[in-house]
Design an enzyme around this catalytic site. Structure first.
Site, PDB file in Angstrom:
ATOM      1  N   ARG A 164       0.857  -1.194   0.000  1.00 30.81           N
ATOM      2  CA  ARG A 164       0.000   0.000   0.000  1.00 30.81           C
ATOM      3  C   ARG A 164       0.887   1.234   0.000  1.00 30.81           C
ATOM      4  NH1 ARG A 164      -2.243  -2.332   4.643  1.00 30.81           N
ATOM      5  NH2 ARG A 164      -3.806  -3.913   4.161  1.00 30.81           N
TER       6      ARG A 164
ATOM      7  N   ASP B 105       2.241   4.917  -0.133  1.00 27.07           N
ATOM      8  CA  ASP B 105       1.676   6.196   0.323  1.00 27.07           C
ATOM      9  C   ASP B 105       1.541   7.197  -0.821  1.00 27.07           C
ATOM     10  OD1 ASP B 105       1.524   5.492   3.025  1.00 27.07           O
ATOM     11  OD2 ASP B 105       3.601   6.113   3.401  1.00 27.07           O
TER      12      ASP B 105
ATOM     13  N   TYR C  60      12.238  -2.026  -1.751  1.00 27.22           N
ATOM     14  CA  TYR C  60      12.054  -0.592  -1.973  1.00 27.22           C
ATOM     15  C   TYR C  60      13.412   0.060  -2.226  1.00 27.22           C
ATOM     16  CZ  TYR C  60       7.161  -0.469  -0.357  1.00 27.22           C
ATOM     17  OH  TYR C  60       5.805  -0.625  -0.237  1.00 27.22           O
TER      18      TYR C  60
ATOM     19  N   ARG D 116      10.509   4.942   4.934  1.00 24.51           N
ATOM     20  CA  ARG D 116      10.823   6.372   5.009  1.00 24.51           C
ATOM     21  C   ARG D 116      11.388   6.754   6.373  1.00 24.51           C
ATOM     22  NH1 ARG D 116       5.269   8.596   3.036  1.00 24.51           N
ATOM     23  NH2 ARG D 116       6.158  10.592   3.659  1.00 24.51           N
TER      24      ARG D 116
END
Lengths: 257, 257
Positions: free
Chosen positions: A50, A52, A110, A197
């Site tokens: 999911r 952002d 990522y 992040r």
């Protein structure tokens, strides 16, 4: 019913993230809308990650069930013709009937792109976060390596998270350097909200000399969001790849060819 | 008065081109507005190349006269802070008082990016033109090489052009191939309106087998716009570099550092 696996690339800049939200443009929402229109039935997508608002993807994976007999290649082309140019269907594959893009993911990777100092171009700006002043890449590499393993990442997700189990396994965590551009690459069996992040925000603090690489241990041990660094901006983040244990494809339904 | 030389990069997608137009957002217009605001005087820029709407630049050059004593580095940083992220000042240099970005350019280099067939990503989409079906890169290379030299390019600019002299010298014209991506690179002492995009439109016709490479000679000789191919889309085009005979800088006023 057929179970179709989609591999998706998108530039997330102007979207409110992956997940459907009423009144907002989201990747899932746009895809479900276009798929439903094409197939003449209500389509619900399950996405692996999911992402952002503002986060990008080169290899997001999603699946959906359909009774429509459309060949995969036709589905991919028709869908790409209907999608905004920021969203692209890279591949369509037939999956086994039990395949679930999120539940079956073995790991996700990522990548996060940073530039230290000036000199960036407007071509890379939408995908790069500029950090003022120098970054100590060696210290960041050291800190990144210390994140590997099966750990409790409570310190790296919002305090009000509803998820009970915050233990995840990171199997790759490294910082690549190419001149003033640094890329953080991380693979894990799962990620908590804002986890990548917050890892990056903490690595930036290390790169600036505000946090020692060895402090990663105490930050993890604290199990307290306040121990870690700030959440780094969304624009630097890309969901690069999702990997599955058993190839979900039972046949190519019109792949990337 | 000081004469300042700016090197500029921009993503042209949402702008109406370089040149000031009333009521439209243009690169020159935005730069003049921000410069005038910063320096407290009316600034007029001369640009080396008048890029069309949607065309990008990595190395556009412009100059302007000013009485302001601001150091180049301060000007660059202040201007970048005021500009939209699609426009970036790469360098500011002091130039001789007679320097003129357009009149003094020895050559300009443009690049044009094509993809043959599917498989592109949304990351490259704003800078790449997709051509359906295969392209014969070898034939395109052959045709590209035949464009070199001092030639009359009447066939490659709009019929209603007001410019009398349509003779220009191309000193580099080549097609690079990297898998399904082709890049056309062209250097000339000057370009007519739509010239690069018409060269590309003609090369695409060659790549598709619609025009023989050897026909370049007769297309040039025709001196008739109808002899050449269509104008290729703006998004694939980048003004890469502008070169000057004598370095115009009399000192670094705060370059790319």
């Amino acid at each position: 019913m057929r179970n179709l696996k989609l591999t998706l690339a998108y530039v997330g800049t102007r979207f409110a993230g992956w997940q459907v939200q009423p009144g907002r443009e989201t990747i899932q929402g746009i895809l479900e809308d276009r798929l439903s229109g094409m197939l003449g039935e209500k389509v619900r997508l399950a996405g692996a990650g999911r992402t952002d608002a503002g986060v990008h993807a080169r290899g997001q994976v999603a699946n959906f069930l359909t009774a429509a007999p459309i060949p995969g290649i036709g589905l991919r082309r028709g869908l790409n013709a209907r999608l905004p140019e920021e969203i692209n269907v890279v591949a369509v594959e037939e999956a086994s009937e039990t395949f679930h893009a999120r539940a079956d993911a073995r790991w996700k990777e990522y990548r996060y792109r940073l530039r230290s100092g000036e000199g960036g171009t407007p071509f890379e700006a939408p995908f790069t976060v500029v950090v003022h002043g120098p970054l100590d890449a060696e210290a960041m590499r050291d800190a990144a390596a210390r994140l590997c393993g099966r750990r409790d990442f409570t310190s790296f997700c919002p305090a009000q998270s509803e998820i009970e189990d915050k233990v995840r396994t990171i199997m790759m965590s490294e910082v690549l350097e190419e001149g003033p551009v640094l890329e953080y690459r991380v693979r894990a069996d799962g990620f908590l909200r804002h986890m990548v992040r917050t890892l990056v925000g903490t690595l930036i603090a290390v790169g600036r000399g505000l946090v020692e690489p060895a402090s990663i241990e105490s930050i993890l041990a604290a199990r307290d969001r306040r121990a870690a660094g700030p959440v780094a901006p969304a624009r630097g983040l890309v969901l690069e790849r999702v990997s599955y244990d058993v190839p979900p494809a039972t046949g190519d339904a019109g792949g990337a060819g």
